[in-house]
Design a protein around this motif. Structure first.
Motif, mmCIF file in Angstrom:
data_model
loop_
_atom_site.group_PDB
_atom_site.id
_atom_site.type_symbol
_atom_site.label_atom_id
_atom_site.label_comp_id
_atom_site.label_asym_id
_atom_site.label_seq_id
_atom_site.Cartn_x
_atom_site.Cartn_y
_atom_site.Cartn_z
ATOM 1 N N ILE A 133 15.091 -3.824 -3.257
ATOM 2 C CA ILE A 133 13.974 -3.107 -3.870
ATOM 3 C C ILE A 133 14.258 -2.961 -5.364
ATOM 4 O O ILE A 133 15.310 -2.451 -5.757
ATOM 5 N N VAL A 134 13.337 -3.406 -6.181
ATOM 6 C CA VAL A 134 13.510 -3.378 -7.641
ATOM 7 C C VAL A 134 12.729 -2.203 -8.236
ATOM 8 O O VAL A 134 11.585 -1.943 -7.851
ATOM 9 N N HIS A 135 13.367 -1.493 -9.159
ATOM 10 C CA HIS A 135 12.708 -0.439 -9.943
ATOM 11 C C HIS A 135 12.806 -0.884 -11.398
ATOM 12 O O HIS A 135 13.861 -0.757 -12.028
ATOM 13 N N SER A 154 1.247 -12.105 -6.957
ATOM 14 C CA SER A 154 0.450 -10.901 -7.158
ATOM 15 C C SER A 154 1.196 -9.700 -6.574
ATOM 16 O O SER A 154 1.586 -9.702 -5.405
ATOM 17 N N LEU A 155 1.386 -8.655 -7.379
ATOM 18 C CA LEU A 155 2.113 -7.464 -6.920
ATOM 19 C C LEU A 155 1.186 -6.282 -6.642
ATOM 20 O O LEU A 155 1.645 -5.200 -6.284
ATOM 21 N N PHE A 204 9.014 -2.572 -6.273
ATOM 22 C CA PHE A 204 8.564 -3.563 -5.293
ATOM 23 C C PHE A 204 9.784 -4.191 -4.612
ATOM 24 O O PHE A 204 10.886 -4.188 -5.150
ATOM 25 N N ARG A 205 9.553 -4.695 -3.429
ATOM 26 C CA ARG A 205 10.589 -5.439 -2.713
ATOM 27 C C ARG A 205 10.447 -6.921 -3.074
ATOM 28 O O ARG A 205 9.350 -7.469 -2.992
ATOM 29 N N ASP A 231 4.750 -8.934 2.635
ATOM 30 C CA ASP A 231 5.522 -7.753 2.263
ATOM 31 C C ASP A 231 4.611 -6.541 2.228
ATOM 32 O O ASP A 231 3.574 -6.543 1.568
ATOM 33 N N PRO A 232 4.965 -5.462 2.940
ATOM 34 C CA PRO A 232 4.111 -4.272 2.943
ATOM 35 C C PRO A 232 4.214 -3.532 1.613
ATOM 36 O O PRO A 232 5.228 -3.614 0.926
ATOM 37 N N PRO A 233 3.159 -2.807 1.234
ATOM 38 C CA PRO A 233 3.238 -2.031 -0.009
ATOM 39 C C PRO A 233 4.246 -0.904 0.120
ATOM 40 O O PRO A 233 4.425 -0.326 1.196
ATOM 41 N N LEU A 234 4.931 -0.616 -0.978
ATOM 42 C CA LEU A 234 5.905 0.467 -0.985
ATOM 43 C C LEU A 234 5.211 1.768 -1.330
ATOM 44 O O LEU A 234 4.370 1.835 -2.224
ATOM 45 N N LYS A 235 5.571 2.822 -0.632
ATOM 46 C CA LYS A 235 4.991 4.127 -0.901
ATOM 47 C C LYS A 235 5.593 4.709 -2.167
ATOM 48 O O LYS A 235 6.776 4.594 -2.408
ATOM 49 N N ARG A 236 4.746 5.355 -2.936
ATOM 50 C CA ARG A 236 5.206 5.957 -4.188
ATOM 51 C C ARG A 236 5.889 7.281 -3.901
ATOM 52 O O ARG A 236 5.380 8.116 -3.154
ATOM 53 N N GLN A 237 7.054 7.469 -4.484
ATOM 54 C CA GLN A 237 7.820 8.686 -4.302
ATOM 55 C C GLN A 237 7.163 9.838 -5.052
ATOM 56 O O GLN A 237 6.793 9.714 -6.214
ATOM 57 N N LYS A 238 6.975 10.949 -4.391
ATOM 58 C CA LYS A 238 6.417 12.122 -5.035
ATOM 59 C C LYS A 238 7.527 12.971 -5.638
ATOM 60 O O LYS A 238 8.536 13.217 -4.999
#
Length: 495
Positions: free
Chosen positions: A414-416, A441-442, A465-466, A485-492
Motif C-alpha cells: 500500500i503506497v501513501h 486509472s486510480l 492505493f494498493r 483492486d478494491p478501493p481503499l477506505k479513507r482513514q478518519k
C-alpha cells in the motif's frame, strides 16, 4: 462615536454626543443606550453625589466601531523598525470596584467574566485610600455602569454587601502588557497583514514573512521571543525548500543563533539541527494518522524519512521499518533519534536516493515478503513517500519492479504518496497525475486525504492505493479500466 461615561447614583447614564454607524459588535450595547437615553432627556445633569458630598466624574472615553483604541499601543510607535520598549508606555482609565479585602477571593470566582484580563496586569490591587479595601479591575468593554453586571453577579455583590458603584483608576500600560498582535498591528503600516503566528520548533520560532513585513523583520523576531515563553530564537525562511535535501536557507532575525533543537511530538522526542534538516510541526496529525494505519508486525518503507517522524512511532508499534533519506544530516539525526527513542533495533536506516532505495533494499525485501511463503503472511506492507514536491516522480519506479509470479492482491504493498496541488479539484488532480505516471486509472481504487493548506490555492494531499500486481510485476497484463483492486477506505482522523 464619543460617549460620556459618568456615574449617577448606583447606575450610570450614557450620553450619545454624536451619531455614527454602529458595528455589529456594538449592537448589544445599543440596546442599553436606548433605554438610558430616554431617561437622559429628563435628567437635569449627569453627576455622582458620593458619601463624602463630592462631585466625581468619570473621564470621557472614546470608542469607535473597531473599539480597539483603549488597549492599543501609542500611535507614535507606527513605523518603528528597531524595538524601543519604553515607547509603549500609555495611561488608560478603567473601571474598578472597591471591596473589602477579606472577601476578594470569594468574589473573584463570581466576577471572572467582568474582571480585566490583560498580560502582566494584576486584577486586584491595593486601594491607595484605604488599606482595608482592594480594587478589582474590570473590563471596560464589559462593564460600563453598575447596570452592566449580570444578574448572578449583582446577586453575589448584594449577598456580600458590596456596593456596585463603579470608580475610576488610571492604569499605566507598558510593553509587557500588550499582546504580540497588538504590538505588530500598531507598528506595521496601517491596513497591512500582521504576523503573529509561527511554527515552533523547540526553542525556535520559524516565521515566513511577506515582503511588506521585511523592513520590520528584526522587530517582529524580537517581539515573538518576548511574548512566547521558551522561544529564544526567531528565524525567517529566505528561499524555497531545496528539493534535494529538503532544507532551506534561513535568517536569524533575533535571539541566539543556535539551531540545535529538541522537539516532542506524539510522545516521541527528536533532536536535530533545524538549519540542515526538514521538520514541520504542522504535520504532527498526519504522522499520527499514518502510524494508526499500521498494526504490530506490519512492514513500513519510509522513502524520504527525514529525522524519523513516521519511522520511529511505527517502529514503537513492533513493526519492521526501513527508513531512508538522501540528506546526510537527516540520516545522521535519524540514526540518533532511533537510539534516543529506543527503536534502533527495529529500524534499518539508509542514506540513498529515493530511486536507489526503491530499486535496492525495497525491491529485495519485497521479493522476500511477497515470495512463495507470502500466503502464510498476515501482515501488511506500507510505503510512505513524503516528498510532496517530487514524490510522484518516483512512482514510475514501481513499474515492473518485481520478478516472478504475483502474490495475492491483499498482500500487495500500500503506497501513501504526498503531493501538492493548485487545481480547483485537488483530489481529482492528484489521482489523475499519479494514474498517468503508473499508466492506470486510480479513481476507483485509491483514496485521497487532505493534509493541510500550504498557501492560498495550494493544498498538500496524500493519495493512498494498493499497487496493482500488473504494475508491480514484470510480464503482467492489466485491463486499465477494470482491474480488480478494491478501493481503499479513507482513514478518519481528528484534525
Amino acid at each position: 462615536m464619543r460617549i460620556l461615561w459618568k456615574p449617577f447614583g448606583f447606575s450610570r447614564i450614557l450620553f450619545k454626543v454624536e451619531s455614527c454607524r454602529i458595528s455589529e459588535s456594538e449592537s448589544l450595547t445599543l440596546l442599553v443606550w436606548t433605554s438610558q437615553i430616554q431617561k437622559l432627556s429628563r435628567a437635569p445633569g449627569i453627576f455622582l453625589w458620593d458619601q463624602r458630598k463630592r462631585f466625581s466624574v468619570m473621564p470621557e472615553i472614546e470608542t469607535d466601531q473597531r473599539d480597539s483604541a483603549l488597549f492599543s499601543p501609542p500611535s507614535n510607535v507606527r513605523g518603528m523598525t528597531k524595538l524601543d520598549r519604553t515607547a509603549f508606555r500609555k495611561t488608560v482609565t478603567i473601571p474598578v470596584l472597591k471591596v473589602r479585602k477579606e472577601i476578594v477571593n470569594k468574589l473573584m470566582r463570581s466576577l471572572k467574566r467582568a474582571a480585566l484580563q490583560r498580560p502582566g496586569i494584576k486584577r486586584v490591587i491595593e486601594d491607595p485610600e484605604d488599606e482595608a479595601n482592594r480594587l478589582i479591575m474590570l473590563d471596560p468593554y464589559k462593564i460600563i455602569t453598575g447596570d452592566s453586571f449580570e444578574r448572578a453577579e449583582l446577586s453575589i455583590l448584594k449577598q456580600l454587601n458590596v456596593n456596585p458603584q463603579i470608580s475610576k483608576y488610571n492604569l499605566e500600560l507598558t510593553y509587557e502588557n500588550f499582546k504580540s498582535e497588538e504590538i505588530l498591528k500598531a507598528v506595521l503600516p496601517e491596513g497591512q497583514d500582521v504576523t503573529s503566528g509561527f511554527s515552533r520548533v523547540g526553542h525556535i520560532a520559524h516565521l515566513n514573512l511577506r515582503d511588506h513585513q521585511l523592513p520590520f523583520k528584526h522587530l517582529i523576531g524580537q517581539v515573538m521571543i518576548d511574548k512566547n515563553p521558551g522561544i529564544t530564537s526567531a528565524v525567517n525562511k529566505i528561499n524555497n525548500i531545496d528539493n534535494t535535501y529538503r532544507n532551506f536557507q534561513m535568517e536569524v532575525l533575533s535571539g541566539e543563533e543556535n539551531m540545535m533543537t529538541k522537539v516532542r511530538e506524539n510522545s516521541y522526542t527528536y533532536e536535530f539541527d533545524f538549519s540542515k534538516v526538514y521538520w514541520n510541526p504542522r504535520l504532527s496529525t498526519e504522522h499520527s494518522r499514518i502510524t494508526e494505519l499500521l498494526k504490530p508486525g506490519d512492514v513500513l518503507f519510509d522513502v524520504f524519512a527525514g529525522v524519523g517522524p513516521f519511522a520511529i512511532p511505527v517502529a514503537k508499534k513492533n513493526c519492521t521499518v526501513f527508513a531512508n533519506d538522501l540528506n546526510p544530516e537527516s540520516h545522521k539525526w535519524l540514526l540518533h533519534n532511533c537510539k534516543l527513542n529506543k527503536v534502533d533495533q527495529k529500524v534499518k536506516v539508509f542514506n540513498l536516493d529515493g530511486k536507489d532505495f526503491l530499486q535496492g533494499p525495497v525491491r529485495k525485501e519485497l521479493m522476500e515478503q511477497l515470495g512463495p511463503l507470502s500466503k502464510e503472511r498476515k501482515h501488511s506492507v506500507h510505503i510512505v513517500m513524503n516528498l510532496p514536491a517530487k514524490a510522484m516522480e518516483f512512482l514510475n519506479v514501481f513499474k515492473s519492479l518485481l520478478d516472478g509470479p504475483p502474490c495475492n492482491t491483499e498482500l500487495l504493498p500500500i503506497v501513501h504518496c504526498y503531493s501538492f496541488s493548485k487545481d480547483p479539484n485537488p483530489a481529482e488532480d492528484v489521482q489523475q497525475r499519479a494514474g498517468a505516471i503508473l499508466g492506470i486509472s486510480l479513481e476507483a481504487c485509491s483514496s485521497v486525504h487532505p493534509v493541510r493548506n500550504v498557501a492560498p490555492n495550494k493544498e498538500m494531499l496524500c493519495i493512498t492505493f494498493r499497487i496493482p500486481a500488473a504494475i508491480l510485476y514484470k510480464n503482467q497484463t492489466l485491463n486499465l479500466e477494470n482491474h480488480d483492486d478494491p478501493p481503499l477506505k479513507r482513514q478518519k482522523t481528528d484534525k
